[in-house]
Design a protein around this motif. Structure first.
Motif, PDB file in Angstrom:
ATOM      1  N   ALA B 302     -25.378 124.306  11.596  1.00  0.00           N
ATOM      2  CA  ALA B 302     -25.121 122.967  11.426  1.00  0.00           C
ATOM      3  C   ALA B 302     -25.051 122.564  13.103  1.00  0.00           C
ATOM      4  CB  ALA B 302     -23.941 122.697  10.762  1.00  0.00           C
ATOM      5  N   ARG B 303     -24.215 123.387  13.842  1.00  0.00           N
ATOM      6  CA  ARG B 303     -24.213 123.167  15.301  1.00  0.00           C
ATOM      7  C   ARG B 303     -25.676 123.039  15.838  1.00  0.00           C
ATOM      8  NH1 ARG B 303     -19.191 123.964  16.627  1.00  0.00           N
ATOM      9  NH2 ARG B 303     -19.157 125.885  15.351  1.00  0.00           N
ATOM     10  N   THR B 304     -26.598 123.821  15.719  1.00  0.00           N
ATOM     11  CA  THR B 304     -27.832 124.010  16.182  1.00  0.00           C
ATOM     12  C   THR B 304     -28.574 122.671  15.854  1.00  0.00           C
ATOM     13  OG1 THR B 304     -27.824 126.313  16.102  1.00  0.00           O
ATOM     14  CG2 THR B 304     -30.064 125.218  16.522  1.00  0.00           C
ATOM     15  N   ALA B 305     -28.250 122.178  14.512  1.00  0.00           N
ATOM     16  CA  ALA B 305     -29.238 121.096  14.169  1.00  0.00           C
ATOM     17  C   ALA B 305     -28.941 120.018  14.813  1.00  0.00           C
ATOM     18  CB  ALA B 305     -28.984 120.880  12.532  1.00  0.00           C
ATOM     19  N   LEU B 306     -27.550 119.772  15.010  1.00  0.00           N
ATOM     20  CA  LEU B 306     -26.906 118.542  15.733  1.00  0.00           C
ATOM     21  C   LEU B 306     -27.379 118.462  17.222  1.00  0.00           C
ATOM     22  CD1 LEU B 306     -24.646 116.490  14.817  1.00  0.00           C
ATOM     23  CD2 LEU B 306     -23.042 117.888  15.792  1.00  0.00           C
ATOM     24  N   SER B 307     -27.522 119.764  17.806  1.00  0.00           N
ATOM     25  CA  SER B 307     -27.808 119.836  19.398  1.00  0.00           C
ATOM     26  C   SER B 307     -29.342 119.135  19.448  1.00  0.00           C
ATOM     27  CB  SER B 307     -27.752 121.186  19.830  1.00  0.00           C
ATOM     28  OG  SER B 307     -28.811 121.955  19.197  1.00  0.00           O
ATOM     29  N   LYS B 308     -30.064 119.177  18.353  1.00  0.00           N
ATOM     30  CA  LYS B 308     -31.463 118.545  18.605  1.00  0.00           C
ATOM     31  C   LYS B 308     -31.431 116.924  18.376  1.00  0.00           C
ATOM     32  CE  LYS B 308     -33.434 122.587  16.323  1.00  0.00           C
ATOM     33  NZ  LYS B 308     -33.653 123.171  15.339  1.00  0.00           N
ATOM     34  N   ILE B 309     -30.394 116.498  18.140  1.00  0.00           N
ATOM     35  CA  ILE B 309     -30.358 114.920  17.905  1.00  0.00           C
ATOM     36  C   ILE B 309     -29.851 114.322  19.176  1.00  0.00           C
ATOM     37  CG2 ILE B 309     -29.627 113.006  16.569  1.00  0.00           C
ATOM     38  CD1 ILE B 309     -29.141 115.278  14.139  1.00  0.00           C
ATOM     39  N   GLU B 310     -30.824 113.139  19.696  1.00  0.00           N
ATOM     40  CA  GLU B 310     -30.374 112.538  20.669  1.00  0.00           C
ATOM     41  C   GLU B 310     -29.569 111.469  20.285  1.00  0.00           C
ATOM     42  OE1 GLU B 310     -32.523 111.426  24.073  1.00  0.00           O
ATOM     43  OE2 GLU B 310     -34.022 113.109  23.723  1.00  0.00           O
ATOM     44  N   PHE B 311     -27.708 111.501  20.700  1.00  0.00           N
ATOM     45  CA  PHE B 311     -27.178 110.411  20.183  1.00  0.00           C
ATOM     46  C   PHE B 311     -27.021 109.577  21.213  1.00  0.00           C
ATOM     47  CE2 PHE B 311     -25.964 113.644  17.149  1.00  0.00           C
ATOM     48  CZ  PHE B 311     -25.929 112.988  15.727  1.00  0.00           C
ATOM     49  N   VAL B 312     -26.977 108.006  20.906  1.00  0.00           N
ATOM     50  CA  VAL B 312     -26.538 107.076  21.799  1.00  0.00           C
ATOM     51  C   VAL B 312     -25.177 106.820  22.030  1.00  0.00           C
ATOM     52  CG1 VAL B 312     -28.791 105.684  21.526  1.00  0.00           C
ATOM     53  CG2 VAL B 312     -26.620 105.253  20.289  1.00  0.00           C
ATOM     54  N   ASP B 313     -24.279 107.241  21.198  1.00  0.00           N
ATOM     55  CA  ASP B 313     -22.914 107.116  21.242  1.00  0.00           C
ATOM     56  C   ASP B 313     -22.495 108.669  21.472  1.00  0.00           C
ATOM     57  OD1 ASP B 313     -20.340 105.186  19.434  1.00  0.00           O
ATOM     58  OD2 ASP B 313     -20.245 107.251  20.620  1.00  0.00           O
ATOM     59  N   ARG B 314     -21.829 108.855  22.382  1.00  0.00           N
ATOM     60  CA  ARG B 314     -21.608 110.413  22.941  1.00  0.00           C
ATOM     61  C   ARG B 314     -20.474 110.707  21.876  1.00  0.00           C
ATOM     62  NH1 ARG B 314     -25.077 113.459  22.905  1.00  0.00           N
ATOM     63  NH2 ARG B 314     -23.797 114.910  23.483  1.00  0.00           N
ATOM     64  N   GLU B 315     -19.360 109.589  21.999  1.00  0.00           N
ATOM     65  CA  GLU B 315     -18.254 110.056  21.266  1.00  0.00           C
ATOM     66  C   GLU B 315     -18.424 110.155  19.982  1.00  0.00           C
ATOM     67  OE1 GLU B 315     -14.155 107.867  21.519  1.00  0.00           O
ATOM     68  OE2 GLU B 315     -15.130 107.033  19.566  1.00  0.00           O
ATOM     69  N   ALA B 316     -19.399 109.581  19.131  1.00  0.00           N
ATOM     70  CA  ALA B 316     -19.844 109.880  17.719  1.00  0.00           C
ATOM     71  C   ALA B 316     -20.350 111.431  17.692  1.00  0.00           C
ATOM     72  CB  ALA B 316     -20.648 108.832  17.055  1.00  0.00           C
ATOM     73  N   ALA B 317     -21.224 111.628  18.506  1.00  0.00           N
ATOM     74  CA  ALA B 317     -21.685 112.919  18.479  1.00  0.00           C
ATOM     75  C   ALA B 317     -20.799 114.271  18.547  1.00  0.00           C
ATOM     76  CB  ALA B 317     -22.736 113.291  19.724  1.00  0.00           C
ATOM     77  N   ARG B 318     -19.405 113.928  19.563  1.00  0.00           N
ATOM     78  CA  ARG B 318     -18.697 114.785  19.719  1.00  0.00           C
ATOM     79  C   ARG B 318     -17.894 115.096  18.387  1.00  0.00           C
ATOM     80  NH1 ARG B 318     -13.528 113.751  20.454  1.00  0.00           N
ATOM     81  NH2 ARG B 318     -13.603 111.792  21.403  1.00  0.00           N
TER      82      ARG B 318
END
Lengths: 332, 332
Positions: B302-318
């Motif tokens: 799940a972590r690896t998949a998430l790291s592939k996505i460019e989020f515009v909102d860093r807080e949401a990504a965290r």
């Protein structure tokens, strides 16, 4: 000139074939249970409405097929769950799903068909229906299914009430049966157009046809032939259903006869003699004439709504009109 | 910096408020039954994923709310039906719906939430999500719900099988639990974008997170605290569920111990002592370490998949990253 019977039959084949090609997967036992009633028959009236309305308004049968399958899958999902709830053992001449697979599996099999209904709908986009109209179709089907759940709950709750009015009854049957006929006509419309006036008239047609259909169902539950129906007659009485005939009879009978009728209604282990006596009381009250006159009233409303729609395909328009007579005269 | 706990809490309030405003109608008893578990609590993890993914990709919370409510309603519908099927009597610290309203009403209450899930989704259009993406969202949610039904059927069928492999198990938990987490992430994505690469990575994130979640559930079913869980511990053993711990233990124990474990599994009236002894056998086999290592593997995916996505909102990504640790460390 194609007859209604021929048109029904050819649409039924198309829809059944489409459904069987789309509803397949694992575990196999689940899919067997889910498809059991679909394979056992059914006239496919609701998908016939979808397809014929769509054709009548100039859309292709292919474009309407995902919507037609959607309403038929929803209808079959409600049958599986209703049979569990009403403890019915036969439908379409075969044992019900929960009798063969048990209640837990029957619950899931119903849920599967429910989900599949919405899953097939999306295919309309690939078949050329604009996404905006497909989104409206999803919404209309979801709304109808929610209303059907409310109607089924009311139907159950009415079993425990002695005084259900004809208005209460008509509200309940709109929800239990009318709403999905309404959605069928609307979905057929959305395959072809987003003209709100046409959609509204289609909704009126479907809704009133559905209410007439349910009243005919109530009548056949009392005077129908078991073999033609594919399910036991008098089960409405045994389950204590407040059909329009029962409601009328309860309002007309004298105190003694009323008590007699109430004592059989909802009596799960009532004997054949008790049921026949209850049926006789209902018939003697004049309930049959009353139910038929209300049914004809709704059939008339469906006819009026239909006459307001300008169809490009006259044959489809004729079939939709003939369908009204077929529904109120049917013996199955 | 907002903590995950705070973010979860504020999304849960929003989603619950939205659901309560949309799920209202008659008959009241039906709506009471349908809302019973929703009112009893729940962390609203799935809608949190929807809303946080949407925010992370630049969509508004308002636009994502109908999708968030959709997945939560589907989740709650499956809980009501699962509790009937598994004969569970407590959930979220309260009696289950069928214990309070009876099975027929519980079946319809579940169906109502299912329909409402699809009914609320359409509101995304009014909130600015293009119809094309809303149609894709309907499709993704329908597909997930169909897969959940398959998973629930497999889960039941596995109860009667002695030899279920870890691969069979992982396929089953993807369907039973992973698919709706997958849909949650996808729906959050569709509120913001139709970039297929992003949607695919989101699907991977949700799916693997969901599988890790279910393994944690299996672990808590054996070593969790009844009060924190809101439901009885060991009910998995009593129901004969083939959890990953049971599967591992059955593959590792000697013949005598294996027979002993099998004799308690699925024994509805097993005593506390028998259940504790079965749990002891499972733990002695090393099943806990094994389950945790598999769970961490899925968390890593799940972590690896998430790291592939460019989020515009860093807080949401965290927050989405912290959610992974939260799910695998939770005690409820």
């Amino acid at each position: 000139m194609v007859s209604l019977a021929e048109a029904l039959k050819s649409t039924a084949s198309l829809v059944t074939e489409y459904i069987l090609s789309r509803v397949a997967g694992t575990p196999r036992q689940l899919y067997d249970a889910a498809l059991h009633l679909i394979k056992a028959g059914g006239k496919r009236l609701r998908p016939f409405i979808v397809v014929t309305v769509a054709r009548g308004l100039g859309a292709s049968v292919e474009a309407a097929l995902p919507f037609a399958a959607g309403v038929e899958l929803i209808h079959n999902f409600t049958l599986i769950h209703d049979d569990i709830i009403d403890r019915d053992e036969f439908r379409r001449g075969v044992p019900t799903v929960h009798k063969l697979w048990g209640e837990p599996f029957a619950i899931i099999a119903g849920d599967l068909l429910f989900a599949k209904a919405f899953e097939v709908m999306g295919e309309a986009i690939e078949r050329g229906v604009p996404p905006q109209r497909v989104a409206r179709a999803y919404d209309a089907l979801a709304r109808a299914t929610r209303i059907v759940a409310e109607g089924q709950a009311l139907d159950m709750l009415f079993e425990d009430l002695e005084n259900v009015s004809v208005d209460d009854y008509l509200d309940m049957v709109y929800r239990k049966t009318g709403a999905l006929f309404e959605a069928s006509a609307v979905l057929g419309g959305l395959a072809a157009t987003d003209d709100d006036e046409v959609i509204r008239a289609l909704a009126e047609y479907g809704k009133n046809l559905g209410i007439a259909f349910q009243i005919r169902d109530d009548i056949l539950g009392l005077v129908g032939d078991e073999k033609t129906l594919g399910k036991p007659v008098y089960s409405d009485l045994r389950e204590g259903k407040k059909t329009i005939l029962v409601i009328y009879a309860l309002s007309r009978l004298g105190e003694g006869q009323r008590e007699k009728l109430l004592s059989t209604l909802g009596k799960r282990n009532a004997s054949k003699e008790e049921l026949e006596e209850a049926a006789k009381l209902i018939l003697e009250s004049g309930a049959l004439d009353y139910a038929e006159s209300v049914m004809k009233d709704y059939a008339g409303r469906a006819r009026t709504a239909l006459s307001k729609i300008e169809f490009v395909d006259r044959e489809a328009a004729r079939l939709l009109e003939e369908l009204i007579d077929f529904v109120v005269q049917r013996n199955w």
